[in-house]
Design a protein around this motif. Structure first.
Motif, PDB file in Angstrom:
ATOM      1  N   ILE A   1      13.329  32.979 -23.160  1.00 50.78           N
ATOM      2  CA  ILE A   1      12.214  32.363 -22.437  1.00 50.78           C
ATOM      3  C   ILE A   1      11.417  33.400 -21.652  1.00 50.78           C
ATOM      4  CG2 ILE A   1      11.635  30.694 -20.638  1.00 50.78           C
ATOM      5  CD1 ILE A   1      13.972  29.027 -21.618  1.00 50.78           C
ATOM      6  N   ALA A   2      12.112  34.293 -20.944  1.00 47.01           N
ATOM      7  CA  ALA A   2      11.428  35.276 -20.094  1.00 47.01           C
ATOM      8  C   ALA A   2      10.467  36.183 -20.863  1.00 47.01           C
ATOM      9  CB  ALA A   2      12.444  36.098 -19.316  1.00 47.01           C
ATOM     10  N   PRO A   3      10.830  36.724 -22.051  1.00 48.15           N
ATOM     11  CA  PRO A   3       9.859  37.563 -22.762  1.00 48.15           C
ATOM     12  C   PRO A   3       8.619  36.799 -23.219  1.00 48.15           C
ATOM     13  CG  PRO A   3      12.051  37.926 -23.620  1.00 48.15           C
ATOM     14  CD  PRO A   3      12.144  36.770 -22.692  1.00 48.15           C
ATOM     15  N   LYS A   4       8.780  35.501 -23.522  1.00 42.36           N
ATOM     16  CA  LYS A   4       7.649  34.727 -24.004  1.00 42.36           C
ATOM     17  C   LYS A   4       6.669  34.371 -22.901  1.00 42.36           C
ATOM     18  CE  LYS A   4       7.469  31.855 -28.002  1.00 42.36           C
ATOM     19  NZ  LYS A   4       7.878  30.673 -28.683  1.00 42.36           N
ATOM     20  N   ILE A   5       7.140  34.254 -21.663  1.00 40.95           N
ATOM     21  CA  ILE A   5       6.264  33.841 -20.564  1.00 40.95           C
ATOM     22  C   ILE A   5       5.978  35.010 -19.630  1.00 40.95           C
ATOM     23  CG2 ILE A   5       6.882  31.404 -20.566  1.00 40.95           C
ATOM     24  CD1 ILE A   5       8.476  33.510 -18.016  1.00 40.95           C
ATOM     25  N   ALA A   6       6.163  36.240 -20.098  1.00 43.72           N
ATOM     26  CA  ALA A   6       6.040  37.408 -19.228  1.00 43.72           C
ATOM     27  C   ALA A   6       4.647  37.537 -18.619  1.00 43.72           C
ATOM     28  CB  ALA A   6       6.394  38.670 -20.002  1.00 43.72           C
ATOM     29  N   GLU A   7       3.608  37.231 -19.372  1.00 41.02           N
ATOM     30  CA  GLU A   7       2.253  37.410 -18.854  1.00 41.02           C
ATOM     31  C   GLU A   7       1.702  36.159 -18.177  1.00 41.02           C
ATOM     32  OE1 GLU A   7       2.064  35.887 -22.967  1.00 41.02           O
ATOM     33  OE2 GLU A   7       2.974  37.685 -22.144  1.00 41.02           O
ATOM     34  N   ARG A   8       2.421  35.056 -18.241  1.00 44.67           N
ATOM     35  CA  ARG A   8       1.950  33.801 -17.631  1.00 44.67           C
ATOM     36  C   ARG A   8       2.221  33.825 -16.125  1.00 44.67           C
ATOM     37  NH1 ARG A   8       0.624  28.777 -19.461  1.00 44.67           N
ATOM     38  NH2 ARG A   8       1.053  29.343 -21.611  1.00 44.67           N
ATOM     39  N   PRO A   9       1.217  33.562 -15.282  1.00 36.48           N
ATOM     40  CA  PRO A   9       1.421  33.641 -13.834  1.00 36.48           C
ATOM     41  C   PRO A   9       2.134  32.432 -13.228  1.00 36.48           C
ATOM     42  CG  PRO A   9      -0.840  33.090 -14.309  1.00 36.48           C
ATOM     43  CD  PRO A   9      -0.186  33.339 -15.634  1.00 36.48           C
ATOM     44  N   GLY A  10       2.269  31.371 -13.949  1.00 38.12           N
ATOM     45  CA  GLY A  10       2.929  30.173 -13.432  1.00 38.12           C
ATOM     46  C   GLY A  10       2.658  29.010 -14.356  1.00 38.12           C
ATOM     47  N   GLY A  11       3.139  27.842 -14.020  1.00 39.64           N
ATOM     48  CA  GLY A  11       2.907  26.669 -14.856  1.00 39.64           C
ATOM     49  C   GLY A  11       3.645  26.771 -16.172  1.00 39.64           C
ATOM     50  N   TYR A  12       4.947  26.957 -16.121  1.00 42.34           N
ATOM     51  CA  TYR A  12       5.738  27.195 -17.320  1.00 42.34           C
ATOM     52  C   TYR A  12       6.117  25.909 -18.033  1.00 42.34           C
ATOM     53  CZ  TYR A  12       6.316  31.363 -14.479  1.00 42.34           C
ATOM     54  OH  TYR A  12       6.090  32.443 -13.688  1.00 42.34           O
TER      55      TYR A  12
ATOM     56  N   VAL B   1       5.867  25.211 -21.895  1.00 39.96           N
ATOM     57  CA  VAL B   1       4.522  25.267 -22.459  1.00 39.96           C
ATOM     58  C   VAL B   1       4.482  26.149 -23.700  1.00 39.96           C
ATOM     59  CG1 VAL B   1       2.166  26.010 -21.988  1.00 39.96           C
ATOM     60  CG2 VAL B   1       3.445  24.798 -20.250  1.00 39.96           C
ATOM     61  N   ASP B   2       5.125  27.299 -23.685  1.00 39.47           N
ATOM     62  CA  ASP B   2       5.025  28.257 -24.787  1.00 39.47           C
ATOM     63  C   ASP B   2       5.960  27.953 -25.942  1.00 39.47           C
ATOM     64  OD1 ASP B   2       3.063  29.720 -23.508  1.00 39.47           O
ATOM     65  OD2 ASP B   2       4.506  30.945 -22.433  1.00 39.47           O
ATOM     66  N   PHE B   3       6.742  26.883 -25.868  1.00 42.20           N
ATOM     67  CA  PHE B   3       7.700  26.597 -26.920  1.00 42.20           C
ATOM     68  C   PHE B   3       7.338  25.359 -27.722  1.00 42.20           C
ATOM     69  CE2 PHE B   3      10.040  29.480 -24.322  1.00 42.20           C
ATOM     70  CZ  PHE B   3      10.789  30.201 -25.246  1.00 42.20           C
ATOM     71  N   ASN B   4       6.116  24.896 -27.645  1.00 45.41           N
ATOM     72  CA  ASN B   4       5.675  23.763 -28.435  1.00 45.41           C
ATOM     73  C   ASN B   4       4.616  24.263 -29.401  1.00 45.41           C
ATOM     74  OD1 ASN B   4       4.854  21.399 -29.534  1.00 45.41           O
ATOM     75  ND2 ASN B   4       4.536  20.335 -27.606  1.00 45.41           N
ATOM     76  N   GLU B   5       4.942  24.265 -30.712  1.00 47.83           N
ATOM     77  CA  GLU B   5       4.040  24.830 -31.712  1.00 47.83           C
ATOM     78  C   GLU B   5       2.762  24.017 -31.866  1.00 47.83           C
ATOM     79  OE1 GLU B   5       7.382  24.394 -32.336  1.00 47.83           O
ATOM     80  OE2 GLU B   5       7.832  26.520 -32.024  1.00 47.83           O
ATOM     81  N   ALA B   6       2.803  22.728 -31.543  1.00 49.56           N
ATOM     82  CA  ALA B   6       1.606  21.906 -31.686  1.00 49.56           C
ATOM     83  C   ALA B   6       0.515  22.340 -30.715  1.00 49.56           C
ATOM     84  CB  ALA B   6       1.947  20.433 -31.449  1.00 49.56           C
TER      85      ALA B   6
ATOM     86  N   THR C   1       0.562  25.545 -29.099  1.00 47.55           N
ATOM     87  CA  THR C   1       0.355  26.992 -29.100  1.00 47.55           C
ATOM     88  C   THR C   1      -0.283  27.477 -30.386  1.00 47.55           C
ATOM     89  OG1 THR C   1       2.600  27.336 -29.912  1.00 47.55           O
ATOM     90  CG2 THR C   1       2.257  27.445 -27.527  1.00 47.55           C
ATOM     91  N   PHE C   2      -0.669  26.557 -31.278  1.00 43.83           N
ATOM     92  CA  PHE C   2      -1.345  26.874 -32.527  1.00 43.83           C
ATOM     93  C   PHE C   2      -0.521  27.810 -33.409  1.00 43.83           C
ATOM     94  CE2 PHE C   2      -4.671  26.146 -29.309  1.00 43.83           C
ATOM     95  CZ  PHE C   2      -5.166  24.951 -29.824  1.00 43.83           C
ATOM     96  N   GLY C   3       0.783  27.650 -33.400  1.00 38.97           N
ATOM     97  CA  GLY C   3       1.649  28.395 -34.292  1.00 38.97           C
ATOM     98  C   GLY C   3       1.876  29.840 -33.911  1.00 38.97           C
ATOM     99  N   LYS C   4       1.504  30.263 -32.702  1.00 32.85           N
ATOM    100  CA  LYS C   4       1.747  31.636 -32.291  1.00 32.85           C
ATOM    101  C   LYS C   4       3.242  31.821 -32.094  1.00 32.85           C
ATOM    102  CE  LYS C   4      -2.542  31.971 -29.699  1.00 32.85           C
ATOM    103  NZ  LYS C   4      -3.094  32.093 -28.357  1.00 32.85           N
ATOM    104  N   VAL C   5       3.801  32.820 -32.763  1.00 31.01           N
ATOM    105  CA  VAL C   5       5.229  33.073 -32.661  1.00 31.01           C
ATOM    106  C   VAL C   5       5.424  34.508 -32.205  1.00 31.01           C
ATOM    107  CG1 VAL C   5       7.398  33.179 -33.925  1.00 31.01           C
ATOM    108  CG2 VAL C   5       5.723  31.437 -34.489  1.00 31.01           C
ATOM    109  N   VAL C   6       6.198  34.685 -31.154  1.00 35.26           N
ATOM    110  CA  VAL C   6       6.511  36.021 -30.672  1.00 35.26           C
ATOM    111  C   VAL C   6       7.833  36.409 -31.290  1.00 35.26           C
ATOM    112  CG1 VAL C   6       7.021  37.416 -28.640  1.00 35.26           C
ATOM    113  CG2 VAL C   6       5.295  35.647 -28.517  1.00 35.26           C
ATOM    114  N   SER C   7       7.827  37.499 -32.056  1.00 37.14           N
ATOM    115  CA  SER C   7       9.078  37.912 -32.682  1.00 37.14           C
ATOM    116  C   SER C   7       9.976  38.602 -31.664  1.00 37.14           C
ATOM    117  CB  SER C   7       8.799  38.851 -33.856  1.00 37.14           C
ATOM    118  OG  SER C   7       8.256  40.053 -33.380  1.00 37.14           O
ATOM    119  N   ILE C   8      11.245  38.639 -31.978  1.00 31.11           N
ATOM    120  CA  ILE C   8      12.223  39.214 -31.048  1.00 31.11           C
ATOM    121  C   ILE C   8      12.015  40.723 -30.932  1.00 31.11           C
ATOM    122  CG2 ILE C   8      14.694  39.564 -30.674  1.00 31.11           C
ATOM    123  CD1 ILE C   8      15.141  36.905 -32.063  1.00 31.11           C
TER     124      ILE C   8
END
Length: 184
Positions: free
Chosen positions: A83-94, A116-121, A123-130
């Motif tokens: 979760i932390a790497p995916k929301i690293a640039e988000r300032p809040g509202g997770y 917020v960042d884990f719903n593909e509907a 996020t338009f299919g944006k996937v952050v690879s490991i």
């Protein structure tokens, strides 16, 4: 009057409320979305958002602080690794709360709380690879240039094979299902 009433007690004593919020936050972290009542979802949202902010800095101290709230090692690991790497640039509202209607039994207002960042509907299919999320070590000084196979490939449309026509004249006999020999 409700002077200086800062949060919803949810009809529970302090120990029960803390345990419930900890369990719900762990479930939210592990499953990325849970269904609950609106009042509990708002309480969980207030409980989990500071923990997610704390997880942006991956130190031993921040892990121990988060563990003191969640009490589950798997949830802490999931929070810091995925979760932390995916929301690293988000300032809040997770998290977001989506109202779903009313429960049949007692007409309680129900909702879904999700990251917020884990719903593909949404996020338009944006996937952050490991690989992108992992920090690079000092030893890996290799050139990691990879060509995109998608740019070089051309789109070829293949015809779908036709399904064979079913013959109705000689159909295999179908056995009847019976409850003989089954324990009820």
């Amino acid at each position: 009057m409700r002077h200086n009433k800062n949060f919803n007690h949810l009809g529970r004593q302090a120990g029960h409320r803390k345990a419930m919020l900890s369990n719900m936050a762990s479930s939210l972290i592990l499953h990325k979305r849970i269904e609950t009542t609106v009042a509990k979802a708002k309480a969980v949202q207030q409980f989990v958002e500071p923990l997610v902010t704390k997880s942006k800095e991956d130190t031993t101290h921040s892990r121990r602080v988060v563990f003191s709230y969640l009490k589950q090692k798997e949830a802490v690991t999931e929070l810091f690794r995925t979760i932390a790497p995916k929301i690293a640039e988000r300032p809040g509202g997770y998290t977001r709360i989506l109202k779903t209607g009313f429960r049949l039994g007692d007409a309680a207002d129900m909702c879904i709380i999700e990251f917020v960042d884990f719903n593909e509907a949404y996020t338009f299919g944006k996937v952050v690879s490991i690989e992108e999320a992992k920090p690079k070590t000092r030893r890996s000084r290799k050139s990691t240039k990879k060509t995109d196979a998608v740019e070089d490939a051309t789109v070829v449309k293949a015809k779908a094979p036709k399904a064979p026509k079913a013959t109705t004249a000689k159909a295999a006999p179908v056995a009847k299902k019976t409850n003989v020999g089954k324990k009820m």
